[in-house]
Design a protein around this motif. Sequence first.
Motif, PDB file in Angstrom:
ATOM      1  N   MET A 162       0.603  -0.809   0.097  1.00 48.16           N
ATOM      2  CA  MET A 162       0.233   0.001  -0.466  1.00 48.16           C
ATOM      3  C   MET A 162       0.447   0.792   0.342  1.00 48.16           C
ATOM      4  SD  MET A 162      -3.029   0.806  -0.225  1.00 48.16           S
ATOM      5  CE  MET A 162      -3.556  -0.781  -0.045  1.00 48.16           C
ATOM      6  N   GLN A 163       1.662   1.088   0.667  1.00 48.86           N
ATOM      7  CA  GLN A 163       2.614   2.282   0.448  1.00 48.86           C
ATOM      8  C   GLN A 163       3.547   1.962   0.293  1.00 48.86           C
ATOM      9  OE1 GLN A 163       5.995   1.875   3.667  1.00 48.86           O
ATOM     10  NE2 GLN A 163       4.181   1.423   5.688  1.00 48.86           N
ATOM     11  N   GLY A 164       3.392   1.382  -1.056  1.00 49.07           N
ATOM     12  CA  GLY A 164       4.715   1.457  -2.652  1.00 49.07           C
ATOM     13  C   GLY A 164       3.431   2.425  -3.531  1.00 49.07           C
ATOM     14  N   THR A 165       2.166   1.586  -3.610  1.00 49.25           N
ATOM     15  CA  THR A 165       1.188   2.293  -3.614  1.00 49.25           C
ATOM     16  C   THR A 165       0.543   3.707  -4.119  1.00 49.25           C
ATOM     17  OG1 THR A 165      -0.741  -0.315  -3.773  1.00 49.25           O
ATOM     18  CG2 THR A 165      -1.926   1.335  -4.416  1.00 49.25           C
ATOM     19  N   VAL A 166       0.672   4.519  -3.047  1.00 44.73           N
ATOM     20  CA  VAL A 166       0.658   6.138  -2.862  1.00 44.73           C
ATOM     21  C   VAL A 166       1.563   6.170  -3.358  1.00 44.73           C
ATOM     22  CG1 VAL A 166       0.862   7.459  -1.314  1.00 44.73           C
ATOM     23  CG2 VAL A 166      -0.327   5.324  -0.743  1.00 44.73           C
ATOM     24  N   LEU A 167       2.487   5.597  -3.763  1.00 45.63           N
ATOM     25  CA  LEU A 167       3.970   6.596  -3.880  1.00 45.63           C
ATOM     26  C   LEU A 167       4.182   6.230  -5.881  1.00 45.63           C
ATOM     27  CD1 LEU A 167       7.443   8.053  -3.209  1.00 45.63           C
ATOM     28  CD2 LEU A 167       8.148   5.796  -3.069  1.00 45.63           C
ATOM     29  N   VAL A 168       3.678   5.466  -5.484  1.00 42.63           N
ATOM     30  CA  VAL A 168       3.647   5.250  -8.049  1.00 42.63           C
ATOM     31  C   VAL A 168       2.585   5.808  -7.983  1.00 42.63           C
ATOM     32  CG1 VAL A 168       2.238   3.614  -9.228  1.00 42.63           C
ATOM     33  CG2 VAL A 168       4.072   2.637  -7.967  1.00 42.63           C
ATOM     34  N   ILE A 169       1.188   6.416  -7.536  1.00 46.24           N
ATOM     35  CA  ILE A 169       0.739   7.677  -7.582  1.00 46.24           C
ATOM     36  C   ILE A 169       1.243   8.919  -7.964  1.00 46.24           C
ATOM     37  CG2 ILE A 169      -2.262   8.905  -6.967  1.00 46.24           C
ATOM     38  CD1 ILE A 169      -2.870   5.808  -5.858  1.00 46.24           C
ATOM     39  N   LEU A 170       1.491   8.883  -7.294  1.00 46.21           N
ATOM     40  CA  LEU A 170       2.635  10.288  -6.565  1.00 46.21           C
ATOM     41  C   LEU A 170       3.711  10.536  -8.269  1.00 46.21           C
ATOM     42  CD1 LEU A 170       3.272  10.241  -2.966  1.00 46.21           C
ATOM     43  CD2 LEU A 170       1.708  12.278  -4.568  1.00 46.21           C
ATOM     44  N   PHE A 171       4.195   9.652  -8.125  1.00 44.27           N
ATOM     45  CA  PHE A 171       4.989   9.698  -9.442  1.00 44.27           C
ATOM     46  C   PHE A 171       4.075  10.325 -10.586  1.00 44.27           C
ATOM     47  CE2 PHE A 171       8.865   7.066  -7.114  1.00 44.27           C
ATOM     48  CZ  PHE A 171       9.394   8.834  -7.023  1.00 44.27           C
ATOM     49  N   VAL A 172       3.103   9.255 -10.773  1.00 43.68           N
ATOM     50  CA  VAL A 172       2.180   9.058 -12.178  1.00 43.68           C
ATOM     51  C   VAL A 172       1.899  10.878 -12.267  1.00 43.68           C
ATOM     52  CG1 VAL A 172       0.340   8.244 -12.929  1.00 43.68           C
ATOM     53  CG2 VAL A 172       1.880   6.055 -11.942  1.00 43.68           C
ATOM     54  N   GLY A 173       1.197  10.950 -11.206  1.00 39.00           N
ATOM     55  CA  GLY A 173       1.347  12.387 -11.249  1.00 39.00           C
ATOM     56  C   GLY A 173       1.812  13.513 -11.713  1.00 39.00           C
ATOM     57  N   PHE A 174       2.811  13.752 -11.048  1.00 39.21           N
ATOM     58  CA  PHE A 174       3.999  14.436 -12.339  1.00 39.21           C
ATOM     59  C   PHE A 174       4.716  14.184 -13.175  1.00 39.21           C
ATOM     60  CE2 PHE A 174       4.778  14.665  -7.299  1.00 39.21           C
ATOM     61  CZ  PHE A 174       4.792  16.132  -6.969  1.00 39.21           C
ATOM     62  N   LEU A 175       4.179  12.914 -13.285  1.00 39.30           N
ATOM     63  CA  LEU A 175       4.878  12.917 -14.623  1.00 39.30           C
ATOM     64  C   LEU A 175       3.907  13.761 -15.795  1.00 39.30           C
ATOM     65  CD1 LEU A 175       6.297   8.807 -14.348  1.00 39.30           C
ATOM     66  CD2 LEU A 175       7.324  10.636 -14.972  1.00 39.30           C
ATOM     67  N   PHE A 176       2.315  12.906 -15.192  1.00 39.45           N
ATOM     68  CA  PHE A 176       1.649  13.842 -15.842  1.00 39.45           C
ATOM     69  C   PHE A 176       1.477  15.158 -16.061  1.00 39.45           C
ATOM     70  CE2 PHE A 176      -0.704   9.861 -15.833  1.00 39.45           C
ATOM     71  CZ  PHE A 176      -1.447  10.064 -17.655  1.00 39.45           C
ATOM     72  N   ALA A 177       2.064  15.904 -14.921  1.00 39.88           N
ATOM     73  CA  ALA A 177       2.393  17.584 -14.942  1.00 39.88           C
ATOM     74  C   ALA A 177       2.952  17.827 -16.500  1.00 39.88           C
ATOM     75  CB  ALA A 177       2.264  17.421 -13.088  1.00 39.88           C
ATOM     76  N   GLU A 178       4.331  16.541 -15.464  1.00 35.78           N
ATOM     77  CA  GLU A 178       4.979  17.411 -16.971  1.00 35.78           C
ATOM     78  C   GLU A 178       5.082  16.891 -18.295  1.00 35.78           C
ATOM     79  OE1 GLU A 178       7.885  19.105 -15.607  1.00 35.78           O
ATOM     80  OE2 GLU A 178       7.704  19.325 -13.677  1.00 35.78           O
ATOM     81  N   ARG A 179       3.993  16.544 -18.596  1.00 37.61           N
ATOM     82  CA  ARG A 179       4.551  15.586 -20.448  1.00 37.61           C
ATOM     83  C   ARG A 179       4.423  16.612 -21.176  1.00 37.61           C
ATOM     84  NH1 ARG A 179      -0.859  14.474 -21.817  1.00 37.61           N
ATOM     85  NH2 ARG A 179      -0.136  12.740 -23.316  1.00 37.61           N
ATOM     86  N   LEU A 180       3.388  17.634 -20.756  1.00 38.63           N
ATOM     87  CA  LEU A 180       3.779  18.401 -22.386  1.00 38.63           C
ATOM     88  C   LEU A 180       5.237  19.376 -22.454  1.00 38.63           C
ATOM     89  CD1 LEU A 180       0.806  20.763 -20.826  1.00 38.63           C
ATOM     90  CD2 LEU A 180       0.813  18.753 -22.276  1.00 38.63           C
ATOM     91  N   TRP A 181       6.121  19.059 -21.485  1.00 36.73           N
ATOM     92  CA  TRP A 181       7.120  19.514 -21.081  1.00 36.73           C
ATOM     93  C   TRP A 181       8.243  18.791 -22.125  1.00 36.73           C
ATOM     94  CZ3 TRP A 181       6.366  24.726 -21.554  1.00 36.73           C
ATOM     95  CH2 TRP A 181       5.163  25.237 -21.392  1.00 36.73           C
ATOM     96  N   PHE A 182       7.854  17.238 -22.190  1.00 34.18           N
ATOM     97  CA  PHE A 182       9.129  16.342 -22.325  1.00 34.18           C
ATOM     98  C   PHE A 182       9.452  16.371 -23.457  1.00 34.18           C
ATOM     99  CE2 PHE A 182       6.948  12.778 -20.069  1.00 34.18           C
ATOM    100  CZ  PHE A 182       6.942  13.029 -18.833  1.00 34.18           C
TER     101      PHE A 182
END
Length: 375
Positions: free
Chosen positions: A159-179
């Motif tokens: 469950m801790q890993g799931t929370v960390l994965v969700i945070l990483f995914v959120g930041f990746l989607f926030a940065e995807r326009l600038w890739f």
Amino acid sequence: MIDHPDHPTPQGDSSARQRLQTGALVIIAAAVILFLLVQARFMLTSLAVAIIVFSLTSDAISYISRIKLGPLRIPNWVASVAAVLLISTGLFMLSSLVLSQVNTVLSTTLTYTERAPGAVADLFAWMGPEVETAIQNAMGSIDVSGYLRTVAGQAGGLMQGTVLVILFVGFLFAERLWFDVKLTSLMGGDATRAQQARRIIGTIMGRVNYYLLVKTVVSAITGLMAYGVSLLVGLELAVAIGVLTFILNYIPNIGSIVATVLATLVAHVQLGEPGPTLAYFFALFVIQFINGNIIDPWLMGRTLRLSTFGIIVSLAFWGAVWGIAGMFLSVPIMVAVMIVASHTPGLRPLAVLLSREGLPDEDTSPLLRKSAPAE
């Protein structure tokens, strides 16, 4: 004055010393990288899973953001937020399902602990009473409760890993326009090199996505069939066996073996009869053989073309470094390494060794042909 041929020249001494220093630096760098991989495995495995989840959903989000509702178009940030919410819900549901089934298996295993040594020893009764007694004594000396506590501790970190994965995914989607802008800047403003890097990244994403989609379909079919057979036999852990079979089939080569052996042991402990247990094992073996050796290769085609020996080595290495999570990630990591090596002249021999036919950079899957950039 003529130098004696047996005496090394100063230039030869310098060259040998330089090669020795380079080799020592390579060994030290490899040791440091391995140490960091082990020490930061929780964060790195969560990041790797987040990248895979982002790769699986980014194309769908791009498609949704291009849809028009009359004169209006869905904003990219709305599509990204909706994707993160859906991903979060799905990951939490999956984690809860896995945790519930693990807890069911652990609680039921405790009730079977006393019967397990005798049941396992019965499987070797045909070898004689001495062998049967030795196996029963060996099984009785195993600290089952200690192993269960270890498994429960690892499952609790899910469950801790799931929370960390969700945070990483959120930041990746926030940065995807600038890739694309960042990638071009990383290449020193060279548009050609940036386009080549995008093509390599797209190839990696395409192959990994196709592999995971096929693996999910085959694993789901295998899990449902294992659940059906377990239910037909009357096992108490039929649901847990189906879920664990689905999950373990993501581990290449050995996952199906582990799932079959565990399910057979559970069946023998509960049923207590060699005949029904043997029939149950044979049914699971046929299911795994058909799905793993006929359906899986037929759907996968020549998408990966990875060396079987290379898969075993990758599985062993990443399993030793990252544990069970490394086993799940071993094939995607191997795919990425092979593709990058195939586009790097100095590493081309490594790509040939990792590939099955020595042709590591040929894109043959429908998903890759569809997503390949036009040149």
